[in-house]
Design a protein around this motif. Sequence first.
Motif, PDB file in Angstrom:
ATOM      1  N   LEU A 177       0.840  -1.194   0.000  1.00  0.00           N
ATOM      2  CA  LEU A 177       0.000   0.000   0.000  1.00  0.00           C
ATOM      3  C   LEU A 177       0.879   1.248   0.000  1.00  0.00           C
ATOM      4  CD1 LEU A 177      -2.963   0.958   0.188  1.00  0.00           C
ATOM      5  CD2 LEU A 177      -2.656   1.105   2.656  1.00  0.00           C
ATOM      6  N   ARG A 178       1.912   1.235   0.867  1.00  0.00           N
ATOM      7  CA  ARG A 178       2.779   2.415   0.958  1.00  0.00           C
ATOM      8  C   ARG A 178       3.561   2.597  -0.352  1.00  0.00           C
ATOM      9  NH1 ARG A 178       6.173   1.185   4.957  1.00  0.00           N
ATOM     10  NH2 ARG A 178       4.765   1.535   6.672  1.00  0.00           N
ATOM     11  N   ASP A 179       4.085   1.486  -0.901  1.00  0.00           N
ATOM     12  CA  ASP A 179       4.896   1.573  -2.130  1.00  0.00           C
ATOM     13  C   ASP A 179       4.064   2.004  -3.335  1.00  0.00           C
ATOM     14  OD1 ASP A 179       7.059   0.743  -0.651  1.00  0.00           O
ATOM     15  OD2 ASP A 179       7.097  -1.304  -1.426  1.00  0.00           O
ATOM     16  N   SER A 180       2.781   1.586  -3.354  1.00  0.00           N
ATOM     17  CA  SER A 180       1.984   1.893  -4.553  1.00  0.00           C
ATOM     18  C   SER A 180       1.164   3.172  -4.433  1.00  0.00           C
ATOM     19  CB  SER A 180       1.068   0.718  -4.903  1.00  0.00           C
ATOM     20  OG  SER A 180       0.267   0.411  -3.812  1.00  0.00           O
ATOM     21  N   SER A 181       1.067   3.725  -3.218  1.00  0.00           N
ATOM     22  CA  SER A 181       0.247   4.932  -3.080  1.00  0.00           C
ATOM     23  C   SER A 181       1.080   6.188  -2.843  1.00  0.00           C
ATOM     24  CB  SER A 181      -0.760   4.757  -1.939  1.00  0.00           C
ATOM     25  OG  SER A 181      -0.085   4.554  -0.734  1.00  0.00           O
ATOM     26  N   ARG A 182       2.415   6.050  -2.794  1.00  0.00           N
ATOM     27  CA  ARG A 182       3.224   7.252  -2.556  1.00  0.00           C
ATOM     28  C   ARG A 182       3.143   8.176  -3.780  1.00  0.00           C
ATOM     29  NH1 ARG A 182       8.202   3.402  -2.868  1.00  0.00           N
ATOM     30  NH2 ARG A 182       8.461   3.325  -5.118  1.00  0.00           N
ATOM     31  N   ALA A 183       3.353   9.484  -3.507  1.00  0.00           N
ATOM     32  CA  ALA A 183       3.201  10.485  -4.568  1.00  0.00           C
ATOM     33  C   ALA A 183       4.288  10.334  -5.630  1.00  0.00           C
ATOM     34  CB  ALA A 183       3.253  11.874  -3.946  1.00  0.00           C
ATOM     35  N   SER A 184       5.505  10.032  -5.173  1.00  0.00           N
ATOM     36  CA  SER A 184       6.618   9.996  -6.115  1.00  0.00           C
ATOM     37  C   SER A 184       6.932   8.565  -6.546  1.00  0.00           C
ATOM     38  CB  SER A 184       7.835  10.607  -5.419  1.00  0.00           C
ATOM     39  OG  SER A 184       8.954  10.545  -6.229  1.00  0.00           O
ATOM     40  N   ALA A 185       6.982   8.330  -7.855  1.00  0.00           N
ATOM     41  CA  ALA A 185       7.325   7.027  -8.429  1.00  0.00           C
ATOM     42  C   ALA A 185       6.606   5.871  -7.746  1.00  0.00           C
ATOM     43  CB  ALA A 185       8.842   6.811  -8.354  1.00  0.00           C
ATOM     44  N   PRO A 186       5.266   5.898  -7.716  1.00  0.00           N
ATOM     45  CA  PRO A 186       4.561   4.768  -7.107  1.00  0.00           C
ATOM     46  C   PRO A 186       4.830   3.483  -7.886  1.00  0.00           C
ATOM     47  CG  PRO A 186       3.031   6.181  -8.304  1.00  0.00           C
ATOM     48  CD  PRO A 186       4.350   6.882  -8.309  1.00  0.00           C
ATOM     49  N   LEU A 187       4.730   2.359  -7.171  1.00  0.00           N
ATOM     50  CA  LEU A 187       5.005   1.061  -7.798  1.00  0.00           C
ATOM     51  C   LEU A 187       3.982   0.776  -8.896  1.00  0.00           C
ATOM     52  CD1 LEU A 187       6.462  -1.721  -7.769  1.00  0.00           C
ATOM     53  CD2 LEU A 187       4.758  -2.436  -6.110  1.00  0.00           C
ATOM     54  N   LYS A 188       4.454   0.774 -10.130  1.00  0.00           N
ATOM     55  CA  LYS A 188       3.569   0.406 -11.256  1.00  0.00           C
ATOM     56  C   LYS A 188       4.453   0.008 -12.439  1.00  0.00           C
ATOM     57  CE  LYS A 188       2.607   5.062 -13.084  1.00  0.00           C
ATOM     58  NZ  LYS A 188       3.543   5.355 -14.040  1.00  0.00           N
ATOM     59  N   PRO A 189       3.936  -0.865 -13.302  1.00  0.00           N
ATOM     60  CA  PRO A 189       4.762  -1.265 -14.443  1.00  0.00           C
ATOM     61  C   PRO A 189       4.928  -0.109 -15.435  1.00  0.00           C
ATOM     62  CG  PRO A 189       2.734  -2.590 -14.282  1.00  0.00           C
ATOM     63  CD  PRO A 189       2.628  -1.509 -13.267  1.00  0.00           C
ATOM     64  N   ALA A 190       6.079  -0.057 -16.093  1.00  0.00           N
ATOM     65  CA  ALA A 190       6.265   0.914 -17.180  1.00  0.00           C
ATOM     66  C   ALA A 190       5.311   0.518 -18.304  1.00  0.00           C
ATOM     67  CB  ALA A 190       7.715   0.853 -17.667  1.00  0.00           C
ATOM     68  N   ASN A 191       4.929   1.479 -19.125  1.00  0.00           N
ATOM     69  CA  ASN A 191       3.998   1.197 -20.228  1.00  0.00           C
ATOM     70  C   ASN A 191       4.533   0.107 -21.151  1.00  0.00           C
ATOM     71  OD1 ASN A 191       2.177   3.066 -19.362  1.00  0.00           O
ATOM     72  ND2 ASN A 191       3.039   4.742 -20.593  1.00  0.00           N
ATOM     73  N   ASP A 192       5.862   0.082 -21.316  1.00  0.00           N
ATOM     74  CA  ASP A 192       6.458  -0.896 -22.228  1.00  0.00           C
ATOM     75  C   ASP A 192       7.061  -2.099 -21.481  1.00  0.00           C
ATOM     76  OD1 ASP A 192       8.301   0.823 -21.115  1.00  0.00           O
ATOM     77  OD2 ASP A 192       9.523   1.027 -22.920  1.00  0.00           O
ATOM     78  N   ALA A 193       6.628  -2.320 -20.236  1.00  0.00           N
ATOM     79  CA  ALA A 193       7.152  -3.478 -19.481  1.00  0.00           C
ATOM     80  C   ALA A 193       6.353  -4.739 -19.804  1.00  0.00           C
ATOM     81  CB  ALA A 193       7.070  -3.198 -17.981  1.00  0.00           C
ATOM     82  N   ILE A 194       7.038  -5.873 -19.715  1.00  0.00           N
ATOM     83  CA  ILE A 194       6.352  -7.160 -19.859  1.00  0.00           C
ATOM     84  C   ILE A 194       5.998  -7.609 -18.443  1.00  0.00           C
ATOM     85  CG2 ILE A 194       6.647  -9.579 -20.550  1.00  0.00           C
ATOM     86  CD1 ILE A 194       8.678  -8.365 -22.671  1.00  0.00           C
ATOM     87  N   ILE A 195       4.705  -7.878 -18.198  1.00  0.00           N
ATOM     88  CA  ILE A 195       4.251  -8.225 -16.840  1.00  0.00           C
ATOM     89  C   ILE A 195       4.158  -9.743 -16.699  1.00  0.00           C
ATOM     90  CG2 ILE A 195       2.375  -7.932 -15.153  1.00  0.00           C
ATOM     91  CD1 ILE A 195       1.696  -5.292 -16.656  1.00  0.00           C
ATOM     92  N   ILE A 196       4.776 -10.257 -15.640  1.00  0.00           N
ATOM     93  CA  ILE A 196       4.720 -11.707 -15.394  1.00  0.00           C
ATOM     94  C   ILE A 196       4.184 -11.955 -13.980  1.00  0.00           C
ATOM     95  CG2 ILE A 196       6.050 -13.869 -15.293  1.00  0.00           C
ATOM     96  CD1 ILE A 196       8.109 -12.597 -17.132  1.00  0.00           C
ATOM     97  N   ASP A 197       3.073 -12.680 -13.876  1.00  0.00           N
ATOM     98  CA  ASP A 197       2.532 -13.060 -12.568  1.00  0.00           C
ATOM     99  C   ASP A 197       3.129 -14.418 -12.202  1.00  0.00           C
ATOM    100  OD1 ASP A 197       1.044 -14.027 -10.405  1.00  0.00           O
ATOM    101  OD2 ASP A 197      -0.715 -12.870 -11.007  1.00  0.00           O
ATOM    102  N   THR A 198       3.939 -14.432 -11.137  1.00  0.00           N
ATOM    103  CA  THR A 198       4.682 -15.646 -10.779  1.00  0.00           C
ATOM    104  C   THR A 198       3.978 -16.486  -9.708  1.00  0.00           C
ATOM    105  OG1 THR A 198       5.988 -14.661  -8.979  1.00  0.00           O
ATOM    106  CG2 THR A 198       6.822 -14.355 -11.215  1.00  0.00           C
ATOM    107  N   SER A 199       2.707 -16.147  -9.391  1.00  0.00           N
ATOM    108  CA  SER A 199       2.003 -16.849  -8.303  1.00  0.00           C
ATOM    109  C   SER A 199       2.057 -18.370  -8.460  1.00  0.00           C
ATOM    110  CB  SER A 199       0.542 -16.406  -8.234  1.00  0.00           C
ATOM    111  OG  SER A 199       0.456 -15.045  -7.974  1.00  0.00           O
ATOM    112  N   ASP A 200       1.868 -18.841  -9.687  1.00  0.00           N
ATOM    113  CA  ASP A 200       1.853 -20.296  -9.909  1.00  0.00           C
ATOM    114  C   ASP A 200       3.070 -20.778 -10.676  1.00  0.00           C
ATOM    115  OD1 ASP A 200      -0.704 -20.586  -8.680  1.00  0.00           O
ATOM    116  OD2 ASP A 200      -1.588 -19.719 -10.493  1.00  0.00           O
ATOM    117  N   MET A 201       4.152 -20.021 -10.608  1.00  0.00           N
ATOM    118  CA  MET A 201       5.360 -20.411 -11.364  1.00  0.00           C
ATOM    119  C   MET A 201       6.531 -20.661 -10.417  1.00  0.00           C
ATOM    120  SD  MET A 201       5.210 -17.553 -14.377  1.00  0.00           S
ATOM    121  CE  MET A 201       6.466 -18.113 -15.517  1.00  0.00           C
TER     122      MET A 201
END
Length: 219
Positions: A177-201
């Motif tokens: 919550l703190r990392d993704s809601s901060r005003a500066s550089a919140p945690l989010k993928p870059a527009n050109d990033a490849i997203i991988i969900d590793t939950s089941d990997m």
Amino acid sequence: MIITIDGPAAAGKGTLSQKLAQKYKLAYFDTGMIYRAVGIDLITKNIDPDNDVQALKSAENMTFSKMMELSKHSEFRSNLGGQAASKVASKTPVRQALLKMQQDFAHNPQFADGQQAQGVVYDGRDTGTVVCPNADIKIFITASPEVRAMRRHKEFLEKGITSDYNEVLAQTKERDLRDSSRASAPLKPANDAIIIDTSDMSIEDVYNNVCQIIDSKKQ
Ligand code: DC
């Protein structure tokens, strides 16, 4: 070649980034270390990591060698160190003060033994969005909070650190919550990033998947 691996805590970025750096003969920069170093610097001086003025002062005086020295502290990789890092990392002036050090590394990348490298694997939260927006390959690794908390919990137990799963889960969510809601550089993928969900990997699956992505981009 610059590769950025971003994502939330305990998503498996560290292991993956180090394996990639080894395979492609690139330097490795764990950018979370600089925020942990500032947090530990304050803790050892009995200063609250929420103290804006002191956190900025510590960040402004942070160097690569100081960071390596502070990384020897017993709490550096603990939950206490992680929480302190997350608090100082939420302050915009602290992030700005630590940005140049991270960007400079790409201009002069070095292996741990000081030898020159031909590129870097960055591991962090904003390395593809803020630190190296021009990186060649950007990967965003994620997994459910439950899976990440379980991985961290097992890691603590393996290291002989007392751990309670529910507590780790609550702390994981708090940090997210703190990392993704901060005003500066919140945690989010870059527009050109490849997203991988590793939950089941497995780590091997993730590694093989990312190697394929890199190899296909290199051709
Ligand atoms: O990856 P880690 O757990 O060592 O990171 C510690 C904290 O530092 C984390 O809560 C968020 C912060 N961080 C950040 O804000 N930006 C980065 N590039 C790396 C880490």
